[in-house]
Design a protein around this motif. Structure first.
Motif, short mmCIF file in Angstrom:
data_model
loop_
_atom_site.label_atom_id
_atom_site.label_comp_id
_atom_site.label_asym_id
_atom_site.label_seq_id
_atom_site.Cartn_x
_atom_site.Cartn_y
_atom_site.Cartn_z
N LYS A 110 12.78 -26.32 -93.67
CA LYS A 110 13.94 -26.69 -94.45
C LYS A 110 15.03 -27.24 -93.51
CE LYS A 110 16.41 -25.51 -98.41
NZ LYS A 110 16.64 -24.75 -99.56
N VAL A 111 15.68 -28.32 -93.96
CA VAL A 111 16.71 -28.96 -93.14
C VAL A 111 18.06 -28.32 -93.44
CG1 VAL A 111 17.83 -31.13 -92.52
CG2 VAL A 111 15.44 -31.13 -93.32
N GLY A 112 18.69 -27.80 -92.37
CA GLY A 112 20.02 -27.22 -92.52
C GLY A 112 20.98 -27.89 -91.54
N GLU A 113 22.13 -27.30 -91.40
CA GLU A 113 23.13 -27.88 -90.52
C GLU A 113 23.72 -26.77 -89.68
OE1 GLU A 113 26.10 -29.85 -92.73
OE2 GLU A 113 26.30 -31.49 -91.29
N TYR A 114 23.90 -27.01 -88.38
CA TYR A 114 24.52 -26.03 -87.51
C TYR A 114 25.48 -26.75 -86.60
CZ TYR A 114 25.00 -22.18 -84.21
OH TYR A 114 25.50 -21.19 -83.40
N ARG A 115 26.74 -26.43 -86.69
CA ARG A 115 27.77 -27.11 -85.90
C ARG A 115 27.63 -28.63 -85.99
NH1 ARG A 115 27.84 -23.14 -80.69
NH2 ARG A 115 28.91 -21.44 -81.72
#
Ligand code: ADP
Ligand code: MG
Length: 695
Positions: A110-115
């Motif tokens: 799953k594609v997420g976002e971090y900073r």
């Protein structure tokens, strides 16, 4: 074809496969995934979108293990010729030896976002084994293959073979299904029933293009499995009717009148109905194979006696068999009651009958002087010779499903009536008992008092005892049933009958409290039972032995200790011991530990709510599943790989109808149209169905 000869399998791996029950390529095809994954086509990194699930292929630029974070994480950076993204695993310490900079991997997650950076969290991945020095551009072949690698079946692994290995080995088999899988049905049938082709079904179950097709594949394969099972039953029944022959019993109003005169009451509507079905069967030379279901006390014995007397009127003999001597004795007593002053000769055969007396009786059975022989099921095994056995009656109570399966193939098969007090849910009636005819007595004879059931909390015990004391004082009798005869150390909290008896003897000191259990001698048991019947014993403390063979209408109290230890069917059976007279009866269920066990609690609440054996049985089946309710081996419960007789009930009904239609149209399946079905049956059942001789 043995799996050994498949690509990627040798003798060593074949041995491992054998541990999974897979011997042939065919077995492998039927080794269905337990789950399925659907990975999308691979994407370039600059096309990733937050929130989507994606498959990417790229180069590992860097990795880093951070054991001090909570939880510890393993992270890295992945790149392709369009961009970079982070990859991160929680609890990823195990990845330290597996992932290194410079490797090319395919990843799915799953594609997420971090900073403000895109990140794949906990992706599944596979290291691609190529020389990557200086490469950023992903070779097209890997890009194209990535989705497929992550998609498809997840197999139950074991025996040293992983799911991924199975997936790899089965792949070439799927490319070549034509030689292995033959269609069963014509197009018209498949259209009508909305079933997809069998070949597609096998292809898609292992490698589904999408969820919709997977669903269709499952439906088709479930249907086929149920269809083959029902065909087996239909063929067995057909064989039975064709090759076995019984005495066709003569029947007349005169016979009917004479039999009915024996009963001091009018038969109930349900009794009349089941008798009509039985009589119709017995008038034919096809041996009757009928299951008579009805709660304890519903009047089955009377129906069985009617059938018995019809056989005797036709100058044939009858064997009546019960699971235990207590019950055999009970049957004999009730038969005696109905046959007072009759010329019909009847004997009870027990283990106690020995020596000269026994020889004499066996001689009389052999020369036909005796009409009715009552005994335990051991009668079938011991070689007692009958002159002309016309009918077998088997009372199985709750231990059903065993004896009627013993096929009596020899010339002159008697008619067979199996009685059971266990209400059999419709699903099982269609599977385990699918080749029997079934008669059901739903309503008990009139004049029965209501039975009230109460789950009693530990703190209410004393109150319940006082209630019981009052009933005993009024001259009523009570049963106290325990799950065990004697205490077991590690389960000290479950009371055993012997301990319970000691305690209850004190609690109810002013009454006669007696103990009864299976390890007592047969004479002692008979004696205790006789005294209880005569009302000389007020309270009977026992194990489940009393499930069978006690019919005392003055007993209006049933207490079950450790009720959570009993199955619903058993509890219902126990409760059937009371409510036999006109008075209101009470069933108390003590379950000290049930609060912790939701399932046990829900079962006991069902007992409080319902007196309907069929409803209870369905409920039990749903709660516990057929496997736990009935041991497969013993009860011939079908061994299903993909279908579920409860969940797929509608398909089961449809499969049953189709199977029986097919057998009546083409009993030996000789039409070329049925060649594939017939071959599948031979693989599944061997030649137990007698198909091979026509092949
Ligand atoms: P089952 O075998 O199903 O447990 P039985 O045939 O032993 O039931 O019958 C239970 C009790 O009901 C017996 O005492 C029997 O005499 C009585 N009984 C049976 N049929 C009738 C009827 N039609 N009317 C009144 N009492 C009946
Ligand atoms: Mg009975």
């Amino acid at each position: 074809m043995p799996v050994q000869y498949l690509k990627g399998v040798g003798p060593a791996r074949a041995e491992k496969f054998a541990k999974l029950g897979v011997q042939t390529a065919w077995d492998l095809l039927e080794y269905y995934p337990r789950d399925w994954a659907f990975a999308p086509e691979a994407t370039r990194i600059n096309r990733l979108k937050v929130g989507e699930t994606a498959t990417v292929v790229g180069l590992v630029e860097s990795t880093d293990y951070q054991p001090y974070r909570k939880p510890a994480i393993f992270e890295g950076v992945l790149s392709d010729d369009t961009g970079i993204c982070r990859i991160m695993w929680f609890h990823g310490g195990y990845l330290r030896g597996q992932l290194q900079p410079g490797q090319m991997i395919m990843a799915w997650g799953k594609v997420g976002e971090y900073r403000h950076q895109l990140q794949l969290t906990n992706p599944k991945f596979r290291v691609i084994d190529i020389e990557t020095a200086g490469k950023k551009k992903v070779p097209d072949t890997f890009f194209a293959a990535a989705a497929e690698y992550f998609s498809g079946g997840v197999y139950p692994a074991g025996g040293g073979i992983s799911s991924a290995q199975i997936k790899k080995i089965i792949r070439p088999v799927l490319d070549n299904l034509g030689g292995l899988v033959g269609e069963f049905y014509d197009d018209e049938f498949m259209k009508e029933t909305e079933l997809i082709g069998r070949k597609d079904a096998f292809g898609w179950i292992h490698l589904p293009p999408d969820e919709g097709k997977l669903g269709k594949a499952k439906r088709r394969l479930k249907f086929d499995e149920l269809f083959l099972m029902q065909l087996g039953l239909a063929l067995r029944r057909h064989r039975h009717s064709k090759f076995a022959s019984a005495v066709a019993m003569g029947y007349s109003e005169e016979i009917d009148r004479r039999i009915r005169r024996r009963f001091p009451f009018l038969l109930t509507e349900d009794q009349d109905g089941t008798i009509a079905e039985i009589v119709a069967d017995m008038q034919k030379s096809i041996p009757m194979n009928r299951l008579l279901q009805g709660d304890v006390g519903s009047g089955k014995t009377v129906v069985a006696l009617y059938a018995t007397l019809l056989a005797v009127a036709n100058r044939t003999q009858v064997a009546i068999m019960a699971p235990t001597e207590i019950l055999a004795n009970q049957h004999f007593i009730s038969i005696e009651r109905y046959l007072r002053k009759s010329d019909v000769k009847r004997v009870l055969i027990t283990g106690g009958l020995t020596g000269k007396k026994r020889d004499e009786i066996l001689g009389q059975i052999k020369n036909g002087q005796i009409d009715i022989v009552v005994g335990t099921v051991a009668l079938l095994e011991k070689d007692i010779e009958f002159k002309k056995l016309g009918l077998i009656v088997i009372d199985e109570q709750h231990k059903f499903g065993v004896h009627q399966r013993a096929e009596l193939r020899k010339e002159g098969t008697p008619h067979c009536l199996v009685m059971t007090a266990t209400p059999i849910p419709r699903t099982l009636a269609m599977t385990v008992f699918g080749d029997l005819d079934v008669s059901i007595i739903r309503n008990s004879p009139p004049g029965r008092g209501a039975v009230v059931t109460r789950l009693v909390a530990p703190e209410e015990r004393a109150k319940a005892y006082e209630f019981i004391r009052e009933r005993l004082r009024a001259g009523k009798q009570a049963y106290f049933v325990y799950p065990r005869i004697t205490g077991v150390e590690e389960e000290g909290d479950i009371k055993a009958a012997t301990d319970g008896w000691r305690e209850l003897s004190k609690v109810f000191g002013e009454f006669k409290v007696e103990l009864l259990h299976g390890r007592m001698s047969s004479e002692k048991k008979q004696q205790v039972m006789a005294e209880f019947r005569k009302g000389k014993i007020d309270a009977l403390v026992s194990t489940v032995v009393i499930e069978v063979g006690v019919d005392v209408s003055n007993a209006t109290i049933m207490v079950v200790e450790g009720a959570d230890r009993f199955g619903l069917a058993q509890l219902h059976q126990l409760r059937g011991r009371i409510g036999r007279g006109a008075d209101k009866s009470f069933c108390f269920l003590f379950a000290d530990k049930d609060t912790e066990n939701e399932v046990a609690k829900s079962r006991l609440e069902m007992m409080e709510r319902s007196n309907d054996g069929f409803e209870i049985a369905e409920h039990d089946l749903k709660l516990r599943g057929p496997g736990e309710l009935f041991s497969t081996r013993q009860h011939g419960l079908p061994d299903l790989k993909i279908a579920d007789i409860i969940e797929d009930y509608d398909l089961l009904v449809m499969a049953r109808r189709c199977a029986f239609e097919l057998v009546s149209a083409d009993p030996m399946l000789i039409s070329p149209l049925h060649k594939n079905v017939r071959q599948a049956l031979l693989i599944k059942f061997g030649d137990s169905l007698g198909l091979a001789d026509v092949a």
